[in-house]
Write a protein that holds these residues in place. Structure first.
Motif, mmCIF file in Angstrom:
data_model
loop_
_atom_site.group_PDB
_atom_site.id
_atom_site.type_symbol
_atom_site.label_atom_id
_atom_site.label_comp_id
_atom_site.label_asym_id
_atom_site.label_seq_id
_atom_site.Cartn_x
_atom_site.Cartn_y
_atom_site.Cartn_z
ATOM 1 N N ARG A 364 -27.319 20.484 63.093
ATOM 2 C CA ARG A 364 -27.319 21.550 62.093
ATOM 3 C C ARG A 364 -26.713 21.044 60.788
ATOM 4 O O ARG A 364 -25.850 20.160 60.797
ATOM 5 N N PRO A 365 -27.152 21.605 59.660
ATOM 6 C CA PRO A 365 -26.601 21.182 58.361
ATOM 7 C C PRO A 365 -25.141 21.634 58.225
ATOM 8 O O PRO A 365 -24.750 22.662 58.761
ATOM 9 N N LEU A 366 -24.343 20.866 57.472
ATOM 10 C CA LEU A 366 -22.922 21.151 57.277
ATOM 11 C C LEU A 366 -22.607 21.056 55.791
ATOM 12 O O LEU A 366 -22.912 20.047 55.147
ATOM 13 N N THR A 367 -22.017 22.108 55.236
ATOM 14 C CA THR A 367 -21.649 22.121 53.822
ATOM 15 C C THR A 367 -20.215 21.600 53.679
ATOM 16 O O THR A 367 -19.291 22.113 54.310
ATOM 17 N N ILE A 368 -20.052 20.566 52.818
ATOM 18 C CA ILE A 368 -18.756 19.904 52.638
ATOM 19 C C ILE A 368 -18.248 20.178 51.219
ATOM 20 O O ILE A 368 -18.931 19.854 50.244
ATOM 21 N N PRO A 369 -17.035 20.802 51.066
ATOM 22 C CA PRO A 369 -16.466 21.022 49.727
ATOM 23 C C PRO A 369 -16.104 19.684 49.081
ATOM 24 O O PRO A 369 -15.637 18.758 49.763
ATOM 25 N N LEU A 370 -16.333 19.565 47.764
ATOM 26 C CA LEU A 370 -16.038 18.328 47.031
ATOM 27 C C LEU A 370 -15.153 18.616 45.825
ATOM 28 O O LEU A 370 -15.140 19.726 45.292
ATOM 29 N N ASP A 371 -14.398 17.577 45.395
ATOM 30 C CA ASP A 371 -13.656 17.649 44.140
ATOM 31 C C ASP A 371 -14.564 17.087 43.058
ATOM 32 O O ASP A 371 -14.894 15.888 43.069
ATOM 33 N N ALA A 380 -14.838 10.956 49.907
ATOM 34 C CA ALA A 380 -14.827 10.539 51.319
ATOM 35 C C ALA A 380 -13.448 10.005 51.703
ATOM 36 O O ALA A 380 -12.896 10.343 52.765
ATOM 37 N N GLN A 381 -12.865 9.166 50.803
ATOM 38 C CA GLN A 381 -11.536 8.599 51.068
ATOM 39 C C GLN A 381 -10.484 9.715 51.182
ATOM 40 O O GLN A 381 -9.558 9.637 51.991
ATOM 41 N N ARG A 382 -10.641 10.725 50.321
ATOM 42 C CA ARG A 382 -9.683 11.836 50.326
ATOM 43 C C ARG A 382 -9.658 12.515 51.703
ATOM 44 O O ARG A 382 -8.603 12.867 52.229
ATOM 45 N N TYR A 383 -10.854 12.692 52.308
ATOM 46 C CA TYR A 383 -10.907 13.332 53.625
ATOM 47 C C TYR A 383 -10.329 12.440 54.721
ATOM 48 O O TYR A 383 -9.677 12.922 55.647
ATOM 49 N N PHE A 384 -10.540 11.100 54.583
ATOM 50 C CA PHE A 384 -9.952 10.200 55.577
ATOM 51 C C PHE A 384 -8.416 10.209 55.497
ATOM 52 O O PHE A 384 -7.729 10.139 56.516
ATOM 53 N N LYS A 386 -6.580 12.762 54.520
ATOM 54 C CA LYS A 386 -6.151 14.024 55.129
ATOM 55 C C LYS A 386 -6.163 13.918 56.651
ATOM 56 O O LYS A 386 -5.264 14.393 57.349
ATOM 57 N N TYR A 387 -7.229 13.273 57.153
ATOM 58 C CA TYR A 387 -7.376 13.122 58.600
ATOM 59 C C TYR A 387 -6.184 12.341 59.169
ATOM 60 O O TYR A 387 -5.550 12.760 60.151
ATOM 61 N N ASN A 388 -5.857 11.204 58.546
ATOM 62 C CA ASN A 388 -4.755 10.365 59.027
ATOM 63 C C ASN A 388 -3.402 11.093 58.916
ATOM 64 O O ASN A 388 -2.550 10.998 59.795
ATOM 65 N N LYS A 389 -3.230 11.830 57.803
ATOM 66 C CA LYS A 389 -1.971 12.555 57.593
ATOM 67 C C LYS A 389 -1.752 13.598 58.691
ATOM 68 O O LYS A 389 -0.682 13.674 59.309
ATOM 69 N N TYR A 390 -2.780 14.391 58.945
ATOM 70 C CA TYR A 390 -2.627 15.452 59.941
ATOM 71 C C TYR A 390 -2.575 14.905 61.364
ATOM 72 O O TYR A 390 -1.889 15.454 62.227
ATOM 73 N N LYS A 391 -3.314 13.816 61.582
ATOM 74 C CA LYS A 391 -3.299 13.210 62.920
ATOM 75 C C LYS A 391 -1.886 12.711 63.258
ATOM 76 O O LYS A 391 -1.373 12.917 64.358
ATOM 77 N N ASN A 392 -1.236 12.067 62.256
ATOM 78 C CA ASN A 392 0.124 11.569 62.469
ATOM 79 C C ASN A 392 1.132 12.716 62.572
ATOM 80 O O ASN A 392 2.123 12.617 63.283
ATOM 81 N N SER A 393 0.863 13.786 61.825
ATOM 82 C CA SER A 393 1.829 14.898 61.819
ATOM 83 C C SER A 393 1.772 15.731 63.103
ATOM 84 O O SER A 393 2.714 16.436 63.424
#
Length: 581
Positions: A364-371, A380-384, A386-393
């Motif tokens: 299914r299509p997925l809408t991704i918010p962008l800056d 893309a880097q910004r989302y990675f 965020k992913y690493n920050k929350y994963k560690n937290s």
């Protein structure tokens, strides 16, 4: 107040049994109370003299008191002049709430000396005063009244004793019919209410007795019937004059607890009757007085614990929000990977992009918010990131959640302990908070604090004669469970509810002891007012404290669970004592 001249007369009549008795020991457990250990009537008894401003009283007591390691000055003075002395006489001043206890003792030179202990039961002006009978000089008082407080009446060593100001009232035991009726008519003509007239006219009659008299009259006739009013008053005073006392307590129509030494028609529903005045006073005042004293001393500690608990509850809310965000971490990874796989479809300035989600089984299509200020690659880097920050937290949040839940449980436990604390228990709770780093040590700098590795012990005895140890704070709980109890002793605690550790100090015991120990565990817990409280019981060898756990926290297994409805009367009926270690 409930303790009026009539109750005082009943107390003094009961105390006649200790005339000729010897004062063996004198203790002062707190700022207001004196306990005399007496040898009288072929046995030992304890007499409590209390100048508590809220609950002043005098009566024999079965209660256990924990005494300070160093006796206060007033106690030392009483010991010097009265310990070993013989009680010569005990009298009431008229119908006032004043008791004189004369004590005969031999002084240092072997000469006979007479001292008088004066107990003034006058609400916030209550006092216990030691008087030299030969000179009329005050040796000391448990509460000092300086010239700055009162120019009329000073209670300080070296001053002459002055009686409390007279109220110019009639003695109800000496008032005749004509004087009674004449005074009543004068009051009615002046517009004074009958209830207020009785209180204002006669010494030692409280509003409760006034209301009782008028209630008895109204059953037979109108309060305006002066003859019926006199008859009721006279019959009641005959009982008081002849010491026909029947102590009773209960609640009135306003659901307020009341008591007296005469039968009260004001009591609604169930009433408790007592064999002696002392039993009545101990039952009515005992726990109230201790709770009141504790409440005054514990307010700062209570406020601190409630604030700490509130802070941790708020912290828990924030952590739950962070956890909800962190659990979206995998979504940020998917955003980043989809963007990197489709950089050619994204332009700088786009606010969002819709891409096929190849992680979805249905594609299914997925809408991704962008800056819009960032390039496709930077988005893309910004989302990675965020992913690493929350994963560690996530690991940190889980750890913080665990600690915060432990803190709230710890504060709940301490708050529950304060609800059952005696004066000594409070100091041990304060000491624990100092040790745990929550409070500063209030001991003066340079003054070495005596290490107390033996906290207070509350020892009950079961109906089978077996010792039951109860810890009422964490220092006591740890001492009872980890140091005193043997591996085959039985340990009890409410299941998942803050409460006391209880230990049965025996390997063999009957169902009655187990039931009584479970009653103690349920009663001294947060579920005191509940029914069918679950209480776990297991052997001490199955109880252990995890490394680094808060004071009083243990884990256990091999338990069985009993369901108990706390019975206050049963708990109070168990013989108990307090001792250090």
């Amino acid at each position: 107040m409930a303790l009026d001249g009539i109750v005082t007369r009943a107390i003094v009549h009961e105390l006649q049994g200790i005339r000729g008795g010897r004062i063996n020991k004198i203790h002062q457990p707190n700022d207001h109370d004196i306990v005399l250990n007496l040898r009288a009537q072929g046995g030992s008894v304890k007499l409590l003299l209390s100048a508590n401003p809220t609950f002043p009283r005098v009566h024999f007591t079965e209660q256990s008191f924990l005494n300070p390691t160093e006796a206060p000055m007033f106690c030392m003075l009483l010991r010097k002049h009265c310990e070993g002395g013989i009680i010569e006489q005990i009298t009431q001043i008229g119908m006032e709430r004043i008791i004189h206890m004369d004590v005969r003792q031999r002084d240092e030179l072997g000469d006979i000396s007479l001292k008088r202990i004066i107990i003034e039961l006058m609400g916030r002006h209550s006092n216990i005063i030691l008087l030299d009978l030969e000179t009329g000089t005050i040796l000391d008082g448990i509460h000092h009244i300086t010239p700055a407080i009162s120019s009329y009446r000073v209670i300080m060593p070296g001053f002459q004793y002055t009686e409390p100001p007279e109220q110019d009232k009639l003695n109800p035991l000496e008032t005749g019919e004509s004087a009674f009726i004449a005074s009543y008519h004068t009051a009615i003509e002046a517009g004074e209410a009958p209830k207020r007239w009785i209180v204002n006219t006669f010494t030692g009659l409280s509003p409760l007795i006034s209301e009782e008299i008028l209630t008895r009259v109204s059953v037979k006739a109108s309060p305006d019937d002066d003859r019926e009013l006199w008859n009721t008053f006279s019959h009641l005073m005959d009982d008081v004059r002849n010491h026909h006392f029947k102590p009773v307590s209960g609640v009135n129509a306003q659901d307020k607890a009341i008591f007296s030494v005469i039968p009260l028609t004001l009591i609604q529903g169930e009433r408790k009757e007592y064999v002696t005045v002392s039993q009545c006073l101990e039952d009515f005042f005992g726990e109230k007085a201790e709770r009141d004293t504790v409440k005054q001393k514990v307010s700062d500690l209570l406020r601190f614990l409630q604030n700490e608990r509130s802070k941790n509850v708020k912290k828990l809310d924030y952590l739950q929000q962070d956890l909800a965000e962190a659990e979206d971490a995998d979504q940020f990874r998917i955003y980043g990977e989809l963007l990197f796989a489709s950089l050619h479809e994204v332009k700088k300035g786009d606010k969002e992009v819709t891409l096929t989600n190849f992680y979805d089984e249905e594609q299914r299509p997925l809408t991704i918010p962008l800056d819009p200020l960032l390039s496709p690659s930077d988005n893309a880097q910004r989302y990675f990131k965020k992913y690493n920050k929350y994963k560690n937290s996530l690991a940190v949040i889980d750890e913080q959640l665990k600690k915060t839940h432990e803190e709230i449980g710890y504060m709940d436990n301490l708050l529950q302990q304060l609800a059952h604390a005696s004066m000594n228990d409070i100091e041990e709770i304060r000491e624990e908070l100092v040790q745990q780093g929550y409070l500063r040590d209030r001991a003066k700098k340079g003054k070495k604090k005596k290490k107390n590795d033996r906290p207070t012990l509350h020892v009950y005895t079961s109906s089978e004669g077996i010792e039951l140890l109860v810890g009422k704070n964490n220092l006591q709980n740890e001492y009872v469970t980890n140091r005193l109890a043997g591996p085959n002793d039985t340990w009890l605690h409410t299941k998942d509810i803050p409460g006391s550790h209880v230990v049965i100090r025996a390997e063999q015991f009957g169902d009655a002891t187990l039931e009584e120990a479970a009653q103690l565990a349920a009663y001294f817990s947060q579920a005191k007012q509940s029914s069918s409280v679950p209480v776990d019981a297991t052997l001490i060898r199955h109880v252990r404290k995890p490394s680094g756990a808060k004071p009083g926290f243990v884990i256990y297994d091999h338990q069985r669970t009993l369901f108990i409805t706390p019975d206050e009367e049963l708990v109070k009926s168990l013989p108990n004592r307090i001792k250090n270690g």
